[in-house]
Design an enzyme around this catalytic site. Structure first.
Site, PDB file in Angstrom:
ATOM      1  N   ARG A 184       0.844  -1.200   0.000  1.00  0.00           N
ATOM      2  CA  ARG A 184       0.000   0.000   0.000  1.00  0.00           C
ATOM      3  C   ARG A 184       0.879   1.249   0.000  1.00  0.00           C
ATOM      4  O   ARG A 184       0.562   2.234  -0.675  1.00  0.00           O
ATOM      5  CB  ARG A 184      -0.949  -0.009   1.197  1.00  0.00           C
ATOM      6  CG  ARG A 184      -2.032  -1.078   1.097  1.00  0.00           C
ATOM      7  CD  ARG A 184      -3.035  -0.970   2.231  1.00  0.00           C
ATOM      8  NE  ARG A 184      -3.878   0.219   2.111  1.00  0.00           N
ATOM      9  CZ  ARG A 184      -4.688   0.653   3.063  1.00  0.00           C
ATOM     10  NH1 ARG A 184      -4.756   0.013   4.225  1.00  0.00           N
ATOM     11  NH2 ARG A 184      -5.425   1.733   2.877  1.00  0.00           N
ATOM     12  N   CYS A 242      -1.276   5.855   9.085  1.00  0.00           N
ATOM     13  CA  CYS A 242      -1.590   4.548   8.497  1.00  0.00           C
ATOM     14  C   CYS A 242      -2.703   4.754   7.491  1.00  0.00           C
ATOM     15  O   CYS A 242      -2.721   5.766   6.796  1.00  0.00           O
ATOM     16  CB  CYS A 242      -1.977   3.553   9.590  1.00  0.00           C
ATOM     17  SG  CYS A 242      -3.416   4.068  10.553  1.00  0.00           S
TER      18      CYS A 242
END
Length: 286
Positions: A184, A242
Site C-alpha cells: 500500500r 496509516c
C-alpha cells in the site's frame, strides 16, 4: 508513565490483587478488524473475566467528512461519556486487548492516553497470550450489564498529533512513518481509499515488524534499533500515519516502548487521499 505493555500473568496478578481490595483494574475488550468479524459476538463467546466490550467504530472514533479520514477522533465529551460507561475512574489501571496483533488495542491505548488517562496498558500478545498462559475466559454479557458507571475526567490533547499540513512538512526536519503494509505504501494496491501511494517524504514502517512470531512486541532495544535504522532519534520529531488512524497507534506504541515520543496523524492516508490538492508519491522510496 507506567510501562505500556503488560503480560498475561501480570494482568492476572493485577486482577487478583484488585479482587482482594487492591487498586482497581479495568479491562477493555477492543476486538475489531477491518471487514469483520464483528467483535461483540466474539466477546460473548469468551472474554477475559470482568472485561467490558468497546466498539472501535462508534466509541473510539466518530463519523466525519471524507476529508477527515475513516476514523476521526471522537469528541472529548463523547469519549468521556463512553469511558464512564465502561466503568472507568480517575487513577484506574486500564488494560486493553484484542485478538488482532494488538492493532485495535493500540488505538484504544493511544486514544485513552491522548484523552488524559494516566495508566493505560496493552496486553502483550493479545487475547491468545491470556489463553496460552492457561487463564480462563468468561462467556456471555454479564460483565457488560453489571458495570458500575465511572466518573473519569478526560480532555483532548495529552499526546501529540499531526494535521495534514504537519504531516506534509515533517519530512523536511523530522521523520514521518507509514505504518501500512509495504504494497500500500508503494501504491501497488489500494483496496479502500480513493488514491494509492504515500505522503511524499514518508518512510515505510509496517506494523508487522514490531512483533515476534507469537504476536508479542519485540524488546525495547530491538525496537529502538528498528526505528533508528529508519532515521528516528530522540532529537528529531517523529510522526506516524496509516490508513485510517488505527494501526498508526501500533507504531506509536512500539515507538513509545523504544523510548521515543511519537505524534500521530489521526486522519492518516484516508484523509490525505480525499484531499485532491495533496500530492501523492509511489514506489519504494520516500
Amino acid at each position: 508513565m507506567p510501562h505500556p505493555l503488560v503480560t498475561a500473568n501480570e494482568l492476572a496478578a493485577l486482577l487478583d490483587d484488585a479482587a482482594s481490595g487492591g487498586a482497581p483494574v479495568r479491562v477493555l475488550d477492543v476486538r475489531w478488524s477491518l471487514g469483520g468479524p464483528a467483535g461483540l459476538p466474539l466477546y460473548r463467546e469468551g472474554h477475559i473475566p470482568g472485561a467490558v466490550y468497546v466498539d472501535l467504530d462508534t466509541e473510539l472514533a466518530r463519523q466525519g467528512e471524507p476529508q477527515e479520514g475513516r476514523h476521526p477522533l471522537p469528541d472529548a465529551a463523547d469519549f468521556q461519556a463512553a469511558a464512564r460507561g465502561w466503568g472507568l475512574n480517575d487513577g484506574d489501571t486500564v488494560v486493553v486487548y484484542d485478538d488482532w496483533n494488538s492493532l485495535a488495542a493500540g488505538r484504544a491505548w493511544w486514544l485513552l492516553r491522548y484523552m488524559g488517562a494516566s495508566d493505560v496498558r496493552v496486553l502483550d500478545g493479545a487475547l491468545s497470550a491470556w489463553t496460552t498462559a492457561g487463564h480462563p475466559l468468561a462467556v456471555g454479557a454479564d460483565d457488560m450489564t453489571s458495570v458500575v458507571p465511572g466518573a473519569i475526567t478526560l480532555s483532548a490533547g495529552h499526546e501529540p498529533v499531526l494535521s495534514a499540513d504537519d504531516a506534509a512538512s515533517l519530512p523536511a526536519n523530522g521523520v514521518l512513518l507509514d505504518a501500512r503494509a509495504g504494497e500500500r505504501y508503494r501504491g501497488e494496491t489500494e483496496p479502500i481509499d480513493p488514491r494509492a501511494g504515500h505522503i511524499p517524504g514518508a518512510i515505510s514502517a509496517p506494523t508487522s515488524a514490531n512483533l515476534d512470531d507469537a504476536g508479542h512486541f519485540l524488546d525495547p532495544d530491538t525496537l529502538r534499533e528498528r526505528y533508528e535504522a529508519l532515521g528516528v532519534s530522540v532529537d528529531r520529531a517523529v510522526g506516524v500515519y496509516c490508513g485510517s488512524g488505527v494501526t498508526a497507534a501500533h507504531d506509536a506504541l512500539a515507538l513509545t516502548v523504544a523510548g521515543f515520543r511519537p505524534a500521530v496523524f489521526p486522519g492518516s492516508w484516508s484523509a490525505w487521499a480525499n484531499q485532491p490538492e495533496r500530492p501523492v508519491a509511489t514506489g519504494a522510496t520516500p
